[in-house]
Design a protein around this motif. Sequence first.
Motif, short mmCIF file in Angstrom:
data_model
loop_
_atom_site.label_atom_id
_atom_site.label_comp_id
_atom_site.label_asym_id
_atom_site.label_seq_id
_atom_site.Cartn_x
_atom_site.Cartn_y
_atom_site.Cartn_z
N ASP A 140 -50.48 -27.00 26.35
CA ASP A 140 -50.57 -27.49 24.98
C ASP A 140 -51.70 -28.51 24.84
O ASP A 140 -51.83 -29.39 25.67
CB ASP A 140 -49.26 -28.17 24.59
CG ASP A 140 -48.12 -27.16 24.42
OD1 ASP A 140 -48.43 -25.96 24.28
OD2 ASP A 140 -46.95 -27.58 24.44
N VAL A 141 -52.45 -28.36 23.79
CA VAL A 141 -53.47 -29.36 23.48
C VAL A 141 -53.32 -29.75 22.01
O VAL A 141 -53.55 -28.94 21.12
CB VAL A 141 -54.90 -28.84 23.74
CG1 VAL A 141 -55.91 -29.90 23.36
CG2 VAL A 141 -55.07 -28.45 25.20
N THR A 142 -52.86 -30.96 21.80
CA THR A 142 -52.67 -31.47 20.44
C THR A 142 -53.35 -32.82 20.34
O THR A 142 -53.23 -33.64 21.24
CB THR A 142 -51.17 -31.62 20.12
OG1 THR A 142 -50.53 -30.37 20.35
CG2 THR A 142 -50.95 -32.02 18.68
N TYR A 143 -54.06 -33.01 19.26
CA TYR A 143 -54.72 -34.31 19.08
C TYR A 143 -54.78 -34.63 17.59
O TYR A 143 -54.56 -33.77 16.75
CB TYR A 143 -56.11 -34.34 19.71
CG TYR A 143 -57.07 -33.27 19.24
CD1 TYR A 143 -57.12 -32.03 19.86
CD2 TYR A 143 -57.95 -33.50 18.18
CE1 TYR A 143 -57.99 -31.04 19.44
CE2 TYR A 143 -58.82 -32.52 17.75
CZ TYR A 143 -58.84 -31.30 18.38
OH TYR A 143 -59.71 -30.32 17.96
N GLU A 172 -53.49 -33.71 12.35
CA GLU A 172 -53.11 -33.29 13.69
C GLU A 172 -53.64 -31.88 13.93
O GLU A 172 -53.38 -30.97 13.14
CB GLU A 172 -51.59 -33.28 13.84
CG GLU A 172 -51.12 -32.86 15.22
CD GLU A 172 -49.62 -32.62 15.28
OE1 GLU A 172 -48.91 -33.52 15.74
OE2 GLU A 172 -49.16 -31.55 14.83
N ALA A 213 -52.65 -29.94 31.64
CA ALA A 213 -52.03 -30.04 30.31
C ALA A 213 -50.52 -29.94 30.48
O ALA A 213 -50.03 -29.63 31.57
CB ALA A 213 -52.55 -28.91 29.42
N TRP A 214 -49.79 -30.21 29.43
CA TRP A 214 -48.33 -30.05 29.46
C TRP A 214 -47.98 -28.64 29.00
O TRP A 214 -48.60 -28.11 28.08
CB TRP A 214 -47.64 -31.08 28.56
CG TRP A 214 -47.67 -32.45 29.16
CD1 TRP A 214 -48.65 -33.38 28.99
CD2 TRP A 214 -46.70 -33.03 30.04
NE1 TRP A 214 -48.35 -34.52 29.72
CE2 TRP A 214 -47.16 -34.33 30.36
CE3 TRP A 214 -45.49 -32.59 30.59
CZ2 TRP A 214 -46.46 -35.19 31.21
CZ3 TRP A 214 -44.80 -33.44 31.42
CH2 TRP A 214 -45.28 -34.72 31.73
N LEU A 220 -56.58 -30.14 30.86
CA LEU A 220 -57.38 -30.96 29.95
C LEU A 220 -58.76 -31.18 30.55
O LEU A 220 -59.77 -31.14 29.85
CB LEU A 220 -56.66 -32.28 29.68
CG LEU A 220 -55.31 -32.12 28.96
CD1 LEU A 220 -54.61 -33.46 28.81
CD2 LEU A 220 -55.51 -31.48 27.60
N ASP A 239 -49.45 -37.15 25.64
CA ASP A 239 -50.53 -36.18 25.54
C ASP A 239 -50.89 -35.78 24.11
O ASP A 239 -51.70 -34.86 23.94
CB ASP A 239 -50.22 -34.93 26.37
CG ASP A 239 -49.11 -34.09 25.77
OD1 ASP A 239 -48.18 -34.68 25.18
OD2 ASP A 239 -49.15 -32.85 25.89
N ARG A 240 -50.31 -36.40 23.06
CA ARG A 240 -50.93 -36.19 21.75
C ARG A 240 -52.06 -37.20 21.64
O ARG A 240 -51.86 -38.38 21.37
CB ARG A 240 -49.94 -36.34 20.59
CG ARG A 240 -50.61 -35.84 19.31
CD ARG A 240 -49.69 -35.80 18.14
NE ARG A 240 -49.66 -37.08 17.46
CZ ARG A 240 -49.08 -37.29 16.28
NH1 ARG A 240 -48.48 -36.31 15.68
NH2 ARG A 240 -49.09 -38.48 15.74
N MET A 241 -53.24 -36.68 21.86
CA MET A 241 -54.39 -37.54 22.09
C MET A 241 -55.04 -38.01 20.80
O MET A 241 -54.98 -37.32 19.79
CB MET A 241 -55.44 -36.76 22.90
CG MET A 241 -55.03 -36.51 24.33
SD MET A 241 -56.07 -35.25 25.08
CE MET A 241 -55.16 -33.79 24.60
#
Lengths: 443, 171
Positions: free
Chosen positions: A194-197, A330, B47-48, B64, B160-162
């Motif tokens: 997962d990649v969330t920013y 987001e 990453a998760w 990441l 990890d919410r960057m």
Amino acid sequence: MTPKNADALIDDRPQDKVFGVDRSVFTDEAVFQDELRLIFEGTWVFVGLETQLPRPHSFFTTHIGRQPVLVMRDGEDKIGAFLNTCRHRGLILCPFRRGDQKFHTCRYHGWTYDSSGRNALVTDRQVGQYTPRFAQLDHDLVRVPRLAGYRGLLFASLNPDVPDLEEHLDEARTFIDLVLDQSPVGQVEFVPGDVTYTFQGNWKLQFENGLDFYHFQSTHSAYLDIVAKRFAEGTAGALSAEPEQEAPVQGSFNFRHGHAVNWSIKNTDNASGRKPLRLEVDAVRARVGATRAKWMLRQRNLTIFPNLQIIDVQSMQLRTWRPLAVGVTEITSHCLGIVGESAEARRLRIRNYEDFFNPTGLASSDDNLMFEYCQDGYAAEAGPTQGYERGLASRPDGAADYAAELGISPVESAVGELFFGGEMNFLPGYREWRRLLSRGRNR
Amino acid sequence: MTPASVDPALRALAADLLFREADALDNQDWANWLAMYREDARYWVPAWIDEHRTTADPDTELSLIYHTTRRGLEERVGRIQSRKSITATPLPRTLHLIAGLTIAEADTEAMRVRSNAAVHVYDARTAAHHVAALRYEHSFRCAPGGGWLIAAKTIVLVNDRMPSVVDFYAL
Ligand code: FES
Ligand SMILES: [Fe+2]
């Protein structure tokens, strides 16, 4: 909406070749609230992939606009989308991102729902001294009014009053097909991870950026230097690049309902020459023909209004977003894998993705900060920006010959030299934006 | 290799190495930071995959950051130094706090050290302040000319919410 209505915020006069966007669409709280209600909760939005639900009873959770949503595959393999809230007292029913569960039990008082959204248990109902009226109430999860898939891409709408999905997607479908048909089984999947920013800016900055070819050379100059160095030193990795036979150009197609795509034809060996598809292009070409294979190898940035972008370059990114506030967005970003591709292609795809698209990578991080600087700049009451002017002088069907290759007839198209970077492909999104906001206001 | 978590000299050595690395990053002393890594060093930020597991196989799952040589780190430093990336103009200020050091394995040639880090990242333009919560695992190896070099570093980003940018200096 105050102070200006939607029509006044978008200055669209095609006959005079004028187009402008009022800065307040990025900063105005009232505009933002209307966007949530009338766009994100008012039309089709992308919610996920069918491949995220591999088995009966698989589920994932997401949001549509502000609202929490649970998407499940039931025991009969039917997919449903529901508001992720217990009918008893509103608790979030499913707290997990994804998983497999036949039943979801609310943790507060134990009401239980099955994977088709049906209520299976009202705890201690017999001793509850309920009125007869209670038996008449619907205890099932509230279904999202519209859910439909286009070849495994799931879209949903909280507003029932929307056209059929295929009609909504218009000829942007051709560009979804160019992604899916790279797979021998016609499917894509999210690479696990997962990649969330978040970025401190309005969601439309990402919407615009995904269509913005013009920024690439300046925003990503540090990245381009790195790539040039890798090629000079021979560390970029060897992939037999197949040079384009056609003259380099950059163009775009505009579709109905807000969607658009920009694309380019490059004949130099560069980062996007290292596309994993090159490893299997012969098989793909045999399946889809030379013309479509050629288009699959080209850079294509597709925007499906309002919340989906698919970028097919040296890797493939699927990006979606959720506006959190007028100045906070987001982003959820996925590396899109082609189901059936080789392990080597997959590995290259992942490495190229991390290099470019991650917020921890060497390019998208630049974009994200650009959005924040734009948002801060929009606080200045400096009048309309000049960000929608490139390409306004072009012919409205400038790229018709290119469209004909794919058998499509976009509502507008433009093409120019490689550094053209026309901004015409932002227009359909803003036109759909204005239509949805005006429609809501007039109801 | 034997567990050696109670050898005070080894603990002091490991702590010194970790603090030196943090100090180089916080002082933007990139040359000395890179010099702490072997040329074939692996630098990995998984990453998760769900609430409780991180990705485990970089060839089939997303990371990441995943570099299998120091070259990847050198490119990142070069990008910052070029001043062409907006992420570095200006660069945020950082402050690394490291605690919870555990020596997982050690012998005369190599040691594996786990620790926890909180990295404060402060953007001087906006006054935005973010804290990255991290779990480190360092593999050190004896360098040919004496001293120790980092052969591998794995960083688990707990929150990890960057924010919009996360790069090596903030990890
Ligand atoms: S809120 Fe769900 S059972 Fe009471
Ligand atoms: Fe970009």
